[in-house]
Write a protein that holds these residues in place. Sequence first.
Motif, PDB file in Angstrom:
ATOM      1  N   ASN A  23       0.845  -1.191   0.000  1.00 16.75           N
ATOM      2  CA  ASN A  23       0.000   0.000   0.000  1.00 16.75           C
ATOM      3  C   ASN A  23       0.884   1.246   0.000  1.00 16.75           C
ATOM      4  O   ASN A  23       2.113   1.147  -0.011  1.00 16.75           O
ATOM      5  N   ARG A  24       0.271   2.408   0.046  1.00 19.47           N
ATOM      6  CA  ARG A  24       1.028   3.668  -0.037  1.00 19.47           C
ATOM      7  C   ARG A  24       1.965   3.869   1.142  1.00 19.47           C
ATOM      8  O   ARG A  24       2.914   4.638   1.057  1.00 19.47           O
ATOM      9  N   SER A  76      -1.890  -3.197 -12.000  1.00 21.08           N
ATOM     10  CA  SER A  76      -0.471  -2.821 -12.013  1.00 21.08           C
ATOM     11  C   SER A  76       0.458  -3.981 -11.649  1.00 21.08           C
ATOM     12  O   SER A  76       1.479  -3.760 -11.020  1.00 21.08           O
ATOM     13  N   LEU A  77       0.106  -5.185 -12.024  1.00 23.26           N
ATOM     14  CA  LEU A  77       0.964  -6.335 -11.699  1.00 23.26           C
ATOM     15  C   LEU A  77       2.254  -6.299 -12.517  1.00 23.26           C
ATOM     16  O   LEU A  77       2.223  -6.144 -13.729  1.00 23.26           O
ATOM     17  N   TRP A 100      -1.944  -1.675  -3.932  1.00 24.56           N
ATOM     18  CA  TRP A 100      -3.387  -1.605  -3.671  1.00 24.56           C
ATOM     19  C   TRP A 100      -3.577  -0.887  -2.349  1.00 24.56           C
ATOM     20  O   TRP A 100      -2.929  -1.225  -1.359  1.00 24.56           O
ATOM     21  N   ASP A 101      -4.445   0.102  -2.327  1.00 27.00           N
ATOM     22  CA  ASP A 101      -4.620   0.933  -1.139  1.00 27.00           C
ATOM     23  C   ASP A 101      -5.983   0.784  -0.479  1.00 27.00           C
ATOM     24  O   ASP A 101      -6.446   1.691   0.199  1.00 27.00           O
ATOM     25  N   GLN A 116      -4.016  -9.221   6.175  1.00 29.05           N
ATOM     26  CA  GLN A 116      -3.583  -8.084   6.975  1.00 29.05           C
ATOM     27  C   GLN A 116      -2.349  -7.444   6.366  1.00 29.05           C
ATOM     28  O   GLN A 116      -1.444  -8.143   5.899  1.00 29.05           O
ATOM     29  N   PHE A 117      -2.320  -6.115   6.382  1.00 27.14           N
ATOM     30  CA  PHE A 117      -1.123  -5.389   5.982  1.00 27.14           C
ATOM     31  C   PHE A 117      -0.155  -5.352   7.153  1.00 27.14           C
ATOM     32  O   PHE A 117      -0.556  -5.146   8.300  1.00 27.14           O
ATOM     33  N   PHE A 118       1.133  -5.553   6.858  1.00 28.51           N
ATOM     34  CA  PHE A 118       2.197  -5.502   7.868  1.00 28.51           C
ATOM     35  C   PHE A 118       3.310  -4.598   7.383  1.00 28.51           C
ATOM     36  O   PHE A 118       3.707  -4.660   6.213  1.00 28.51           O
ATOM     37  N   ALA A 119       3.856  -3.794   8.289  1.00 24.21           N
ATOM     38  CA  ALA A 119       5.051  -3.023   7.986  1.00 24.21           C
ATOM     39  C   ALA A 119       6.218  -3.998   7.860  1.00 24.21           C
ATOM     40  O   ALA A 119       6.276  -4.988   8.594  1.00 24.21           O
TER      41      ALA A 119
END
Length: 145
Positions: A23-24, A76-77, A100-101, A116-119
């Motif tokens: 993501n952004r 955008s793959l 993807w945002d 889940q998004f992870f840093a």
Amino acid sequence: MHSETPATEEPAVARGAVAIITNRRGELLLHLRDDLPHIAWPAHWSLLGGGCDPGEAPATAIVRELDEEAGLTTDSLTELFEITDHRGSGQIITFFAARWDGDETRLPLSEGVKLQFFAPEHLDILTIPPFIRDGINRYLAARPS
């Protein structure tokens, strides 16, 4: 007398495709796999993706898998590299990248437990298949800071 020996074809190597979706904020979208003994890497955090159908190209498979597993579409793959899952399925896995945002909690997950998004700095504490971890590390090392 001439005898023809038919050429034996090597069986095709199983292939798969996964997507490193960021993501952004630079976080990575991971998928907690089901805890089922008959699947590769049960109860591991992984990337969305899966096996290629017979004759299916990895680029086609990843679009299908993202839609089937999470109703996710991205235009955008980018194909990155291949890594073999030597300790799991044995497949040659093609890695793709996309951005993807959206809100991952609103995706209609059809396989697995959670998205889940992870840093990137939090990935070390997660149980991730070695070939997936290698691919993520390779991706992170190559991207601009």
